[in-house]
Every structure is written in C-alpha cells, then in structure tokens.
Design a protein around this motif. Structure first.
Motif, PDB file in Angstrom:
ATOM      1  N   GLN A  53       0.827  -1.124  -0.083  1.00 24.09           N
ATOM      2  CA  GLN A  53       0.102   0.166   0.036  1.00 24.09           C
ATOM      3  C   GLN A  53       0.865   1.211   0.009  1.00 24.09           C
ATOM      4  O   GLN A  53       0.408   2.493  -0.576  1.00 24.09           O
ATOM      5  CB  GLN A  53      -0.843   0.087   1.190  1.00 24.09           C
ATOM      6  CG  GLN A  53      -2.089  -0.884   1.060  1.00 24.09           C
ATOM      7  CD  GLN A  53      -3.046  -0.480  -0.175  1.00 24.09           C
ATOM      8  OE1 GLN A  53      -2.941  -1.488  -1.331  1.00 24.09           O
ATOM      9  NE2 GLN A  53      -3.765   0.549  -0.155  1.00 24.09           N
ATOM     10  N   TRP A  58       0.678   0.625  -5.916  1.00 25.97           N
ATOM     11  CA  TRP A  58      -0.151  -0.226  -5.156  1.00 25.97           C
ATOM     12  C   TRP A  58      -1.430  -0.827  -5.783  1.00 25.97           C
ATOM     13  O   TRP A  58      -2.115  -1.840  -5.479  1.00 25.97           O
ATOM     14  CB  TRP A  58      -0.806   0.515  -3.936  1.00 25.97           C
ATOM     15  CG  TRP A  58      -1.286   1.847  -4.358  1.00 25.97           C
ATOM     16  CD1 TRP A  58      -0.965   2.996  -4.467  1.00 25.97           C
ATOM     17  CD2 TRP A  58      -2.766   1.823  -4.501  1.00 25.97           C
ATOM     18  NE1 TRP A  58      -1.958   4.148  -5.112  1.00 25.97           N
ATOM     19  CE2 TRP A  58      -3.252   3.284  -5.020  1.00 25.97           C
ATOM     20  CE3 TRP A  58      -3.902   1.043  -4.506  1.00 25.97           C
ATOM     21  CZ2 TRP A  58      -4.372   3.975  -5.234  1.00 25.97           C
ATOM     22  CZ3 TRP A  58      -5.190   1.486  -4.842  1.00 25.97           C
ATOM     23  CH2 TRP A  58      -5.483   2.783  -4.957  1.00 25.97           C
ATOM     24  N   GLY A  63       0.225  -6.302  -7.218  1.00 27.59           N
ATOM     25  CA  GLY A  63      -0.113  -5.949  -5.703  1.00 27.59           C
ATOM     26  C   GLY A  63      -1.475  -6.106  -5.182  1.00 27.59           C
ATOM     27  O   GLY A  63      -1.585  -6.134  -3.915  1.00 27.59           O
ATOM     28  N   ASN A  67      -2.256  -8.094  -1.940  1.00 26.33           N
ATOM     29  CA  ASN A  67      -2.787  -7.673  -0.723  1.00 26.33           C
ATOM     30  C   ASN A  67      -4.269  -8.563  -0.618  1.00 26.33           C
ATOM     31  O   ASN A  67      -4.787  -8.488   0.616  1.00 26.33           O
ATOM     32  CB  ASN A  67      -3.209  -6.212  -1.200  1.00 26.33           C
ATOM     33  CG  ASN A  67      -2.036  -5.217  -0.808  1.00 26.33           C
ATOM     34  OD1 ASN A  67      -1.149  -5.719  -0.184  1.00 26.33           O
ATOM     35  ND2 ASN A  67      -2.336  -3.889  -0.922  1.00 26.33           N
TER      36      ASN A  67
END
Length: 177
Positions: A53, A58, A63, A67
C-alpha cells in the motif's frame, strides 16, 4: 518367575477422560504456547500489506493480488487466534478444528508462494520487502500445517485436556501343576 511361551503382561490398564470447559473466557496464556506464537503470522501479513500500500504501484494487478492474499491470511489467522484465546474452539469441540486449520494453512502456503514470487519479480523495493514478509508468512504457515499434521496423527485435541486414570495391572501367577 517367568514361564516359557508366555507373552509379557500389559503394564497398565485404564481409561482417559476428555475434559472440555464449554464457557467462553479470555485466556491470554495461549499466546505463550508454540501455536499461539506461530499465529503471530498476522503481524507479517499486516506488514506485507502495508509495504504494498505504501508503494507507488499499489494499484498494479500484482499488488492487488498480493494484498488480497495477505488480507485473507490476516483474517484467517486473526479469527483463529481470537477463537483460541476466548476458548471458542473448546466450546465447539465437535468441529474438526485441526483439519480446518490444516487445510487453511496449506492453501495459504501455496497462495503466498505465488503472490510473493510475482511481487518480487516486479523489481520495486517496496514489492521486494512485501515479498520477503510474504515468504516469511509462507514458511510459518507451512510450519503450522506441519504441526497440525503431527497433532492429527497423535490424536491430539485442538483445545481441551485429557485426564488419564491409569490403574496398575495386578498379575496372578498361573497355578502350579
């Protein structure tokens, strides 16, 4: 006195009782046990999530996937940690908790292997840091899965205790001819 062709006698005969306390209660002593320490995985998941983040990339697909895996691991480990600390696992002892944990841990090992590899291959410093914590989480989930397999093979309980009541076996010698 020993007699020929006679098998050795059993040492103890007895039974064991399984004791479950079915009320929920807060017990922080679980955090000091090896499974409780290993469940510190949630911290590594959170750190890896923050690394992605904080990156300029991000919103990249790599990513986002990483996440998602980190969030699933955080929720899974956090929920199980809470269930153990509050003895909900002991209250609902009829569920196969060890098998549930084993399956979840094995799935997360493979997800973290894939997610960490694709973020490390991206080349960004923040992604590499997240990949490091992802690999660390993968190893800890693998260790926890290994411990769950050993617990299942040994017939251990997820939470609760067994009380053994062994009585010594009294041997009576055979009658003389």
């Amino acid at each position: 006195m020993t007699y020929p062709n006679q098998p050795p006698p059993p040492q103890f005969l007895g039974s064991s009782n399984t004791v479950f306390i079915t009320e929920t209660r807060f017990d922080p002593s679980y955090l000091k046990t090896p499974p409780g320490i290993i469940k510190s995985i949630i911290l590594f998941n959170l750190i890896a999530f923050i690394c992605i983040q904080a990156s300029a990339f991000w919103s990249n697909g790599r990513g986002v996937f990483f996440n998602t895996v980190a969030a699933v691991g955080f929720i899974f480990s956090g929920a199980l940690l809470a269930l153990y600390v509050f003895h909900v696992v002991e209250k609902y002892h009829n569920l196969k908790w060890l098998k549930i944990e084993l399956v979840g841990n094995v799935v997360l090992v493979f997800l973290f292997l894939i997610a960490s590899t694709i973020v490390v291959a991206f080349g960004s410093a923040a992604y590499s840091a997240a990949g490091f914590f992802g690999y660390l989480s993968m190893v800890l989930y693998g260790l926890e899965a290994f411990l769950k397999v050993r617990a299942l093979q040994a017939g251990d309980l997820a939470q609760g205790s067994r009380v053994g009541a062994a009585a010594p076996h009294v041997l009576t010698p055979p009658a003389l001819p």
